[in-house]
Motif scaffolding. Structure first.
Motif, PDB file in Angstrom:
ATOM      1  N   GLY A  24      -9.677  36.188 -43.379  1.00  0.00           N
ATOM      2  CA  GLY A  24      -8.574  36.392 -44.301  1.00  0.00           C
ATOM      3  C   GLY A  24      -8.252  35.126 -45.072  1.00  0.00           C
ATOM      4  O   GLY A  24      -9.032  34.175 -45.096  1.00  0.00           O
ATOM      5  N   LYS A  25      -7.070  35.104 -45.700  1.00  0.00           N
ATOM      6  CA  LYS A  25      -6.669  33.976 -46.544  1.00  0.00           C
ATOM      7  C   LYS A  25      -6.118  32.830 -45.714  1.00  0.00           C
ATOM      8  O   LYS A  25      -5.421  33.035 -44.720  1.00  0.00           O
ATOM      9  CB  LYS A  25      -5.636  34.426 -47.565  1.00  0.00           C
ATOM     10  N   CYS A  26      -6.435  31.609 -46.157  1.00  0.00           N
ATOM     11  CA  CYS A  26      -5.917  30.393 -45.543  1.00  0.00           C
ATOM     12  C   CYS A  26      -5.432  29.459 -46.644  1.00  0.00           C
ATOM     13  O   CYS A  26      -6.043  29.375 -47.708  1.00  0.00           O
ATOM     14  CB  CYS A  26      -6.993  29.677 -44.728  1.00  0.00           C
ATOM     15  N   ILE A  81      -7.995  29.710 -49.832  1.00  0.00           N
ATOM     16  CA  ILE A  81      -9.360  30.218 -49.705  1.00  0.00           C
ATOM     17  C   ILE A  81      -9.324  31.555 -48.963  1.00  0.00           C
ATOM     18  O   ILE A  81      -8.332  31.876 -48.302  1.00  0.00           O
ATOM     19  CB  ILE A  81     -10.284  29.219 -48.971  1.00  0.00           C
ATOM     20  N   ASN A  82     -10.390  32.327 -49.069  1.00  0.00           N
ATOM     21  CA  ASN A  82     -10.469  33.624 -48.397  1.00  0.00           C
ATOM     22  C   ASN A  82     -11.730  33.671 -47.553  1.00  0.00           C
ATOM     23  O   ASN A  82     -12.843  33.537 -48.080  1.00  0.00           O
ATOM     24  CB  ASN A  82     -10.472  34.756 -49.429  1.00  0.00           C
ATOM     25  N   LEU A  83     -11.565  33.811 -46.259  1.00  0.00           N
ATOM     26  CA  LEU A  83     -12.696  33.866 -45.337  1.00  0.00           C
ATOM     27  C   LEU A  83     -13.069  35.321 -45.072  1.00  0.00           C
ATOM     28  O   LEU A  83     -12.239  36.092 -44.582  1.00  0.00           O
ATOM     29  CB  LEU A  83     -12.342  33.174 -44.017  1.00  0.00           C
ATOM     30  N   CYS A 122      -3.482  29.686 -41.600  1.00  0.00           N
ATOM     31  CA  CYS A 122      -4.175  30.971 -41.703  1.00  0.00           C
ATOM     32  C   CYS A 122      -3.279  32.014 -41.040  1.00  0.00           C
ATOM     33  O   CYS A 122      -3.242  32.105 -39.805  1.00  0.00           O
ATOM     34  CB  CYS A 122      -5.530  30.919 -41.019  1.00  0.00           C
ATOM     35  N   SER A 123      -2.508  32.731 -41.844  1.00  0.00           N
ATOM     36  CA  SER A 123      -1.535  33.694 -41.338  1.00  0.00           C
ATOM     37  C   SER A 123      -0.545  32.964 -40.426  1.00  0.00           C
ATOM     38  O   SER A 123       0.102  32.030 -40.860  1.00  0.00           O
ATOM     39  CB  SER A 123      -2.259  34.838 -40.616  1.00  0.00           C
TER      40      SER A 123
END
Length: 201
Positions: free
Chosen positions: A133-135, A155-157, A187-188
Motif C-alpha cells: 500500500g501507500k507509504c 510511494i505505493n508498494l 505506512c498506514s
C-alpha cells in the motif's frame, strides 16, 4: 573480661560472614542488558514530519526479497537516513562492481557537511517486511525547536518483502550551523524514524 572478648569475637564473625555473603553475591549471573531505546521525536519535529509538503522528482528503487516473517515481526523496519551531494544515477541497486551478489546499493558519497551554494541529496531506506500500500517518507531538518526545512514523498508498494530506497535533491536552505536530519516512514498505522547530524557551512 571473658564476656567482652566473646562479644568482640561474635561481632567479628558476623562481620566476616557479611563480607563473605557480599563477595558470593558478585558471582551471581549479571542482569540482562536493557533493551535499546528507540529514538524519540519531539512534538514540534513530529508535527513537521506529519505535515511535510510533497517534493517532486525523487528517485525510487526497490529490491524484492523473499521474506517469510514470523508472527511477531513488524510490518516495516527503518534502515537509515543519509545525505550527500546531489547527482544523477543514484540511488541504484545491484550496481556495485565486484560484489559477491547483486544485493547491493549505490548512494551519493555520504557527507553531512553542506557547503554554501550546494544542492543536496537526501536518502531514506526501510525494509518492507509485510506491508502493501501507500507509504509516506518525510524528512525534517531542524536545529533545536527551529524547523529549517521539511519535505516528503509518497510511494505505493504493490508487493511486500524487500527493501525500499528513495532519494531526492533539495536546494540548500538559508541557514548556517549545526542541524539534525530526521527521517520518518509511515505506512498506514506503522511508522519508524531515525536521525543524523548535519552542518551547514
Amino acid at each position: 573480661m571473658l564476656v567482652f572478648t566473646r562479644r568482640v569475637l561474635l561481632l567479628c564473625q558476623v562481620a566476616l560472614l557479611a563480607a563473605c555473603s557480599s563477595t558470593a553475591g558478585n558471582n551471581a549471573t549479571p542482569a540482562a542488558p536493557a533493551a535499546p531505546v528507540a529514538p524519540t521525536v519531539s512534538s514540534d519535529i513530529g508535527t513537521a514530519l506529519d505535515s511535510a509538503p510533497e517534493a517532486a522528482n525523487g528517485h525510487l528503487v526497490i529490491r524484492n526479497l523473499s521474506i517469510h516473517p514470523d508472527a511477531g515481526s513488524p510490518a516495516i523496519l527503518m534502515n537509515f537516513v543519509s545525505d550527500g551531494p546531489a547527482q544523477g544515477g543514484v540511488p541504484c541497486i545491484a550496481c556495485v562492481n565486484g560484489a559477491q551478489s547483486n544485493d547491493t546499493v549505490g548512494l551519493t558519497g555520504p557527507s553531512s557537511y553542506i557547503p554554501k551554494g550546494a544542492v543536496w541529496q537526501y536518502s531514506m531506506s526501510y525494509s518492507d517486511i509485510a506491508y502493501k500500500g501507500k507509504c509516506k517518507l518525510a524528512w525534517v531538518i531542524s536545529s533545536g525547536k527551529k524547523i529549517i526545512d521539511s519535505f516528503s514523498a509518497t510511494i505505493n508498494l504493490t508487493s511486500a518483502g524487500g527493501f525500499v530506497l528513495y532519494a531526492l535533491n533539495r536546494n540548500r536552505p538559508a541557514y548556517s550551523g549545526s542541524a539534525t536530519l530526521t527521517g520518518k516512514v509511515t505506512c498506514s498505522v506503522h511508522s519508524q524514524s531515525t536521525t543524523a547530524p548535519l552542518y551547514f557551512q
